[in-house]
Scaffold this motif. Structure first.
Motif, PDB file in Angstrom:
ATOM      1  N   ASN A  86      18.529-105.701  63.485  1.00 48.53           N
ATOM      2  CA  ASN A  86      19.995-105.671  63.410  1.00 48.53           C
ATOM      3  C   ASN A  86      20.469-105.155  62.041  1.00 48.53           C
ATOM      4  N   TYR A  87      19.774-105.604  60.985  1.00 42.40           N
ATOM      5  CA  TYR A  87      20.149-105.146  59.648  1.00 42.40           C
ATOM      6  C   TYR A  87      19.916-103.637  59.499  1.00 42.40           C
ATOM      7  N   ASN A  88      18.777-103.171  60.026  1.00 47.56           N
ATOM      8  CA  ASN A  88      18.497-101.736  59.948  1.00 47.56           C
ATOM      9  C   ASN A  88      19.512-100.930  60.752  1.00 47.56           C
ATOM     10  N   GLN A  89      19.883-101.452  61.932  1.00 43.42           N
ATOM     11  CA  GLN A  89      20.890-100.756  62.726  1.00 43.42           C
ATOM     12  C   GLN A  89      22.238-100.724  62.013  1.00 43.42           C
ATOM     13  N   ALA A  90      22.613-101.877  61.424  1.00 44.64           N
ATOM     14  CA  ALA A  90      23.879-101.911  60.688  1.00 44.64           C
ATOM     15  C   ALA A  90      23.836-100.976  59.484  1.00 44.64           C
ATOM     16  N   LEU A  91      22.690-100.971  58.775  1.00 46.88           N
ATOM     17  CA  LEU A  91      22.555-100.083  57.616  1.00 46.88           C
ATOM     18  C   LEU A  91      22.601 -98.617  58.038  1.00 46.88           C
ATOM     19  N   ALA A  92      21.927 -98.302  59.173  1.00 54.41           N
ATOM     20  CA  ALA A  92      21.955 -96.921  59.662  1.00 54.41           C
ATOM     21  C   ALA A  92      23.368 -96.520  60.073  1.00 54.41           C
ATOM     22  N   ALA A  93      24.082 -97.465  60.752  1.00 51.39           N
ATOM     23  CA  ALA A  93      25.466 -97.167  61.140  1.00 51.39           C
ATOM     24  C   ALA A  93      26.348 -96.969  59.912  1.00 51.39           C
ATOM     25  N   GLU A  94      26.132 -97.808  58.874  1.00 49.01           N
ATOM     26  CA  GLU A  94      26.921 -97.664  57.644  1.00 49.01           C
ATOM     27  C   GLU A  94      26.626 -96.342  56.952  1.00 49.01           C
ATOM     28  N   GLN A  95      25.345 -95.970  56.892  1.00 44.06           N
ATOM     29  CA  GLN A  95      24.989 -94.697  56.272  1.00 44.06           C
ATOM     30  C   GLN A  95      25.556 -93.520  57.062  1.00 44.06           C
ATOM     31  N   ALA A  96      25.493 -93.632  58.413  1.00 45.39           N
ATOM     32  CA  ALA A  96      26.072 -92.568  59.233  1.00 45.39           C
ATOM     33  C   ALA A  96      27.580 -92.469  59.010  1.00 45.39           C
ATOM     34  N   GLN A  97      28.237 -93.650  58.892  1.00 43.33           N
ATOM     35  CA  GLN A  97      29.675 -93.638  58.638  1.00 43.33           C
ATOM     36  C   GLN A  97      29.996 -93.022  57.273  1.00 43.33           C
ATOM     37  N   LYS A  98      29.188 -93.388  56.249  1.00 47.13           N
ATOM     38  CA  LYS A  98      29.394 -92.806  54.927  1.00 47.13           C
ATOM     39  C   LYS A  98      29.173 -91.296  54.946  1.00 47.13           C
ATOM     40  N   LEU A  99      28.091 -90.872  55.651  1.00 47.07           N
ATOM     41  CA  LEU A  99      27.822 -89.438  55.738  1.00 47.07           C
ATOM     42  C   LEU A  99      28.952 -88.710  56.452  1.00 47.07           C
ATOM     43  N   LYS A 100      29.449 -89.342  57.535  1.00 49.71           N
ATOM     44  CA  LYS A 100      30.551 -88.737  58.268  1.00 49.71           C
ATOM     45  C   LYS A 100      31.812 -88.667  57.396  1.00 49.71           C
TER      46      LYS A 100
END
Length: 320
Positions: free
Chosen positions: A225-239
Motif C-alpha cells: 500500500n505504501y509503495n502504491q501510494a508513493l508511486a501514485a504521489e510520484q506520478a501525480q508530481k510528475l504529471k
C-alpha cells in the motif's frame, strides 16, 4: 431489418398463408432484443458507468482470504496431528509400563522359583516332610549332639509363629506394592506433566509461527500500500511538473508570438530610446501619421514659396 421481418409476419397473418414459420428469424430477433436489453442495463447502470470495479483489489482480497483460510486449515491439521501424536505417546507409555511391570513380576516369580525354593531351605525336611526326621538310617549311637535338629519344646507355637510370619510377609509385600504403585503414579504424573508442557510449548510455537506469518502478511500488505501510494504521489508530481512545464512553454511561446519583435510594433522603437529618438534595430519606418504630416508640410512649403512668405521651419525639424 427488424422492420422488414415484422412486416413479413404481419403480411402472413393478414393473408393467413399456411407457410412454415422460420423459427430462426424469431430466435435471432429475440436474441438481439436480449442483447439490447443487457446493453441498456449495462449503460444505464450508474455504478458500473461512473465508479467501475477494481478487479485487482477484489482479486487481491480473494487471494488474501484464501491464504488465511489455508493457514487456518494447516494450523488445525497441525494441532490435530500434535494431539494424536501425544495421545499415541501416552498410550505407548502405558503399554510399556504394563509390559515392564509384567516382566518384573515374571522375573521375581522366576527368581523365587529358582533360588528360593522351599525344598532348598535348611529345614525343608521338617517343613515339607516332618516324618522324615524320624526315619534316620544312621544308628542313633553314632549320632552326636551336632546331629540333633529338633529339641524339646522347640515345636511349641510353631503354627502360630508361622501364621505371624506369613502376615508380616504379606504386610511387607503389600507395603512394597503400595510403595511401587505410588512411585509409579508419581513417575506417570511427572511424565504427564512433561507431555503437557511439551504440548503447550508446541502449541505456543505453532501460534507464534501463525502470528509471525500474519505479521509478515500485514507488513507486506502495508508495504505494498505504501509503495502504491508513493508511486501514485510520484506520478501525480510528475504529471504536475509536466503540466507546469507545458504552461511555462505555452506562456513563453505566447510571449514570443505577442512580443514587439513578432508583431513589428513601431511604438517599441520610439518608447525604448526616449527623448524623441528611435532604436535603429527596432525602427520599422515612419507611421502613416508622420508621413501625412510631412506631406502636409511639403504642401505648405510649396504654397509659401509660391506666395513669397518666408519659411517658419518644418515640423520634422521641430520634432527632431
Amino acid at each position: 431489418m427488424l422492420l422488414n421481418v415484422q412486416r413479413s409476419l404481419e403480411t402472413l397473418k393478414m393473408y393467413k398463408v399456411d407457410l412454415p414459420v422460420d423459427q430462426s428469424i424469431e430466435k435471432a430477433v429475440e436474441r438481439r432484443r436480449s442483447a439490447e436489453k443487457v446493453r441498456k442495463a449495462r449503460i444505464f447502470n450508474t455504478r458500473l458507468r461512473v465508479m467501475g470495479l477494481d478487479l485487482d483489489t477484489l482479486n487481491q482480497q480473494v487471494e488474501e482470504k484464501k491464504h488465511q483460510q489455508n493457514m487456518d486449515r494447516q494450523r488445525d491439521i497441525a494441532f490435530d496431528t500434535l494431539r494424536t501424536y501425544h495421545d499415541d505417546l501416552l498410550l505407548q507409555q502405558d503399554i510399556d509400563e504394563i509390559e515392564k511391570r509384567n516382566a518384573l513380576h515374571m522375573d521375581l516369580t522366576q527368581y523365587w522359583a529358582t533360588h528360593q525354593r522351599v525344598e532348598d531351605s535348611r529345614d525343608a525336611d521338617l517343613n515339607c516332610n516332618p516324618n522324615g526326621a524320624l526315619s534316620i538310617t544312621v544308628p542313633e549311637a553314632k549320632l552326636g549332639p551336632a546331629s540333633m535338629q529338633i529339641f524339646q519344646g522347640e515345636g511349641f507355637g510353631a503354627e502360630q509363629m508361622k501364621r505371624e510370619q506369613m502376615k508380616n510377609t504379606e504386610r511387607d509385600l503389600r507395603a512394597q506394592k503400595e510403595d511401587n504403585e505410588r512411585r509409579h503414579m508419581g513417575i506417570k504424573h511427572r511424565d504427564l506433566l512433561a507431555s503437557k508442557e511439551l504440548m503447550h510449548q508446541d502449541l505456543k510455537k505453532v501460534q507464534q509461527a501463525a502470528l509471525e506469518e500474519e505479521y509478515k502478511i500485514a507488513t507486506r500488505i502495508a508495504l505494498d500500500n505504501y509503495n502504491q501510494a508513493l508511486a501514485a504521489e510520484q506520478a501525480q508530481k510528475l504529471k504536475e511538473q509536466q503540466r507546469r512545464e507545458e504552461q511555462e512553454n505555452l506562456a513563453e511561446v505566447w510571449h514570443t508570438l505577442m512580443s514587439d519583435m513578432m508583431t513589428e510594433c513601431a511604438e517599441a522603437a520610439e518608447g525604448a530610446a526616449g527623448g524623441g529618438r528611435v532604436v535603429t534595430d527596432r525602427w520599422k519606418g515612419m507611421s502613416p501619421e508622420q508621413l501625412s504630416a510631412i506631406q502636409k508640410e511639403r504642401e505648405a512649403q510649396c504654397l509659401q514659396r509660391q506666395s513669397g512668405v518666408p519659411e517658419q521651419g518644418s515640423i520634422y525639424q521641430q520634432t527632431h
